[in-house]
Design a protein around this motif. Structure first.
Motif, short mmCIF file in Angstrom:
data_model
loop_
_atom_site.label_atom_id
_atom_site.label_comp_id
_atom_site.label_asym_id
_atom_site.label_seq_id
_atom_site.Cartn_x
_atom_site.Cartn_y
_atom_site.Cartn_z
N LEU A 111 -11.21 -12.65 -8.13
CA LEU A 111 -10.43 -13.87 -8.33
C LEU A 111 -9.30 -14.01 -7.32
O LEU A 111 -8.77 -15.10 -7.13
N CYS A 112 -8.93 -12.90 -6.70
CA CYS A 112 -7.81 -12.89 -5.76
C CYS A 112 -8.32 -12.86 -4.32
O CYS A 112 -9.50 -12.65 -4.06
N VAL A 113 -7.39 -13.03 -3.40
CA VAL A 113 -7.72 -12.97 -1.98
C VAL A 113 -7.84 -11.52 -1.52
O VAL A 113 -8.69 -11.18 -0.71
N ARG A 114 -6.97 -10.65 -2.09
CA ARG A 114 -6.90 -9.25 -1.65
C ARG A 114 -6.91 -8.32 -2.85
O ARG A 114 -6.36 -8.64 -3.91
N PRO A 115 -7.49 -7.10 -2.68
CA PRO A 115 -7.40 -6.10 -3.74
C PRO A 115 -5.96 -5.79 -4.15
O PRO A 115 -5.69 -5.55 -5.33
N LEU A 116 -5.04 -5.78 -3.18
CA LEU A 116 -3.64 -5.48 -3.51
C LEU A 116 -3.07 -6.51 -4.48
O LEU A 116 -2.23 -6.16 -5.32
N GLU A 117 -3.51 -7.75 -4.37
CA GLU A 117 -3.05 -8.77 -5.32
C GLU A 117 -3.51 -8.45 -6.73
O GLU A 117 -2.76 -8.64 -7.70
N GLY A 124 2.25 -6.06 -13.04
CA GLY A 124 3.06 -7.00 -13.80
C GLY A 124 2.72 -6.97 -15.28
O GLY A 124 3.61 -6.96 -16.14
N LEU A 125 1.43 -6.92 -15.59
CA LEU A 125 0.99 -6.91 -16.99
C LEU A 125 1.43 -5.63 -17.71
O LEU A 125 1.80 -5.67 -18.88
N LEU A 126 1.38 -4.51 -17.00
CA LEU A 126 1.72 -3.22 -17.61
C LEU A 126 3.19 -2.85 -17.42
O LEU A 126 3.61 -1.76 -17.81
N LYS A 127 3.95 -3.75 -16.79
CA LYS A 127 5.40 -3.53 -16.59
C LYS A 127 5.67 -2.27 -15.77
O LYS A 127 6.52 -1.44 -16.11
N ILE A 128 4.93 -2.13 -14.66
CA ILE A 128 5.09 -0.99 -13.75
C ILE A 128 5.96 -1.41 -12.58
O ILE A 128 5.62 -2.35 -11.85
N LYS A 129 7.08 -0.73 -12.38
CA LYS A 129 8.00 -1.08 -11.29
C LYS A 129 7.60 -0.42 -9.96
O LYS A 129 7.80 -1.00 -8.90
N SER A 130 7.06 0.79 -10.02
CA SER A 130 6.67 1.48 -8.79
C SER A 130 5.46 0.78 -8.17
O SER A 130 4.66 0.16 -8.87
N LYS A 131 5.34 0.91 -6.85
CA LYS A 131 4.26 0.22 -6.14
C LYS A 131 3.05 1.15 -5.97
O LYS A 131 3.20 2.35 -5.73
N ILE A 132 1.86 0.56 -6.08
CA ILE A 132 0.60 1.26 -5.84
C ILE A 132 -0.16 0.48 -4.76
O ILE A 132 -0.40 -0.72 -4.92
N ILE A 133 -0.52 1.16 -3.68
CA ILE A 133 -1.19 0.51 -2.56
C ILE A 133 -2.47 1.26 -2.22
O ILE A 133 -2.42 2.49 -2.01
N PRO A 134 -3.61 0.58 -2.15
CA PRO A 134 -4.83 1.27 -1.69
C PRO A 134 -4.70 1.64 -0.23
O PRO A 134 -4.09 0.91 0.56
N MET A 135 -5.26 2.78 0.16
CA MET A 135 -5.15 3.21 1.56
C MET A 135 -5.74 2.16 2.49
O MET A 135 -5.27 1.96 3.60
N SER A 136 -6.82 1.50 2.04
CA SER A 136 -7.43 0.41 2.78
C SER A 136 -7.98 -0.59 1.77
O SER A 136 -8.31 -0.20 0.64
N GLU A 137 -8.07 -1.84 2.16
CA GLU A 137 -8.66 -2.85 1.29
C GLU A 137 -10.12 -3.14 1.66
O GLU A 137 -10.73 -4.06 1.14
#
Length: 297
Positions: A111-117, A124-137
């Motif tokens: 549904l999104c443009v990017r996996p990171l989105e 946002g739904l789980l109220k997580i403040k820390s960032k999680i980034i895939p090594m590659s999309e």
């Protein structure tokens, strides 16, 4: 009030980045979750086993399993959201063995443009403040090369090799997520490990852009070793060799400190030893011990 170790880490570091995958990275992120938005996890996306592997084969997507695990480790508990995200189907159907969190991430990705989105929506739904980034999309697989010239494709097959590989590559070659390289360049503490050396730690470091970002960073760089010896083939790689592999991939920048369990035998002057085993599950790092070790160095 925070304990002294947490206070020291908060005072010393404005941006902490942990790189890896599997349960090891999840444990580090969970331990440092008190940093909130100042903490970022860069997660390996090459897994091809279990629910993740089935989705990859069917949808040609990145591996969602380690990303899901890291999100779960960071999610406030208990909550309905975190319980649903970790729910695993147990039924005589095509859903059997699938993890609901993996399915949600894959659906959001479509549904999104990017996996990171998709990941940020779950944060946002789980109220997580820390960032999680895939090594590659972009989807890619881990490939190991043996001394006799064999080429072993995919994490599952790499884990079952009888010989230790002499080198690793990604196939196809993919670019690191730009947000990952940017946060690494601006970090003041970078953590590599713990986790499966070949299948969790190696994949992110095999991308030249990420290695260059680590090299260009002014951050303190630490390596956290596993508590126990891995099964073959990674178990045949000594700590000295693992450090050498990492440093070869990140170029001129050297690892500043190596955090090991107190029983590790190695003469490297960068090693600091701690009692890291969790008393309830000796296979896991104790969170408070990890925090103290990171604060002390």
């Amino acid at each position: 009030m925070d304990n002294p170790a947490k206070q020291r880490i908060k005072q010393e570091y404005k941006q902490v980045v942990a790189i890896g995958g599997g349960h090891g990275l999840g444990r580090v992120l969970s331990s440092l979750s008190f940093l909130g938005s100042r903490l970022t996890g860069i997660v390996a996306t090459t897994d091809n086993g279990g629910s993740t592997g089935r989705l990859r084969e069917d949808q040609d997507c990145i591996a969602w399993g380690d990303l899901r695990n890291c999100l779960t480790q960071l999610a406030p508990k208990p909550s309905i959201g975190s319980l649903l995200f970790e729910y695993r189907f147990n039924a005589e159907s095509e859903l059997d063995g699938h993890n609901l969190g993996n399915l949600i991430l894959m659906a959001l990705d479509q549904l999104c443009v990017r996996p990171l989105e998709a990941i940020n929506l779950i944060r946002g739904l789980l109220k997580i403040k820390s960032k999680i980034i895939p090594m590659s999309e972009e989807p890619t697989h881990l490939v190991a090369h043996s001394a006799c010239g064999d080429r072993v494709f995919g994490e599952l097959n790499v884990d079952s090799m009888s010989q230790t590989p002499i080198s690793m590559t990604l196939e196809p070659e993919v670019e690191a997520t730009c947000e990952a390289t940017n946060v690494v360049k601006n970090a003041d503490l970078i953590i590599i490990g713990p986790g499966s050396f070949l299948t969790s730690i190696m994949p992110p470091l095999l991308m030249p852009e990420l290695g260059k970002a680590i090299q260009d960073s002014n951050a303190k760089l630490i390596y956290i070793d596993n508590i126990g010896q891995e099964a073959a083939p990674a178990g045949n790689i000594s700590l000295e060799q693992r450090i050498a592999w990492c440093e070869k991939l990140i170029g001129l920048k050297k690892i500043d400190q190596i955090i090991c369990h107190e029983s590790v035998s190695c003469d490297d002057e960068r090693i600091v030893r701690y009692a890291l085993k969790n008393q309830f599950n000796p296979a896991l790092h104790d969170k408070e011990a990890l925090i103290k070790a990171i604060a002390d160095i």
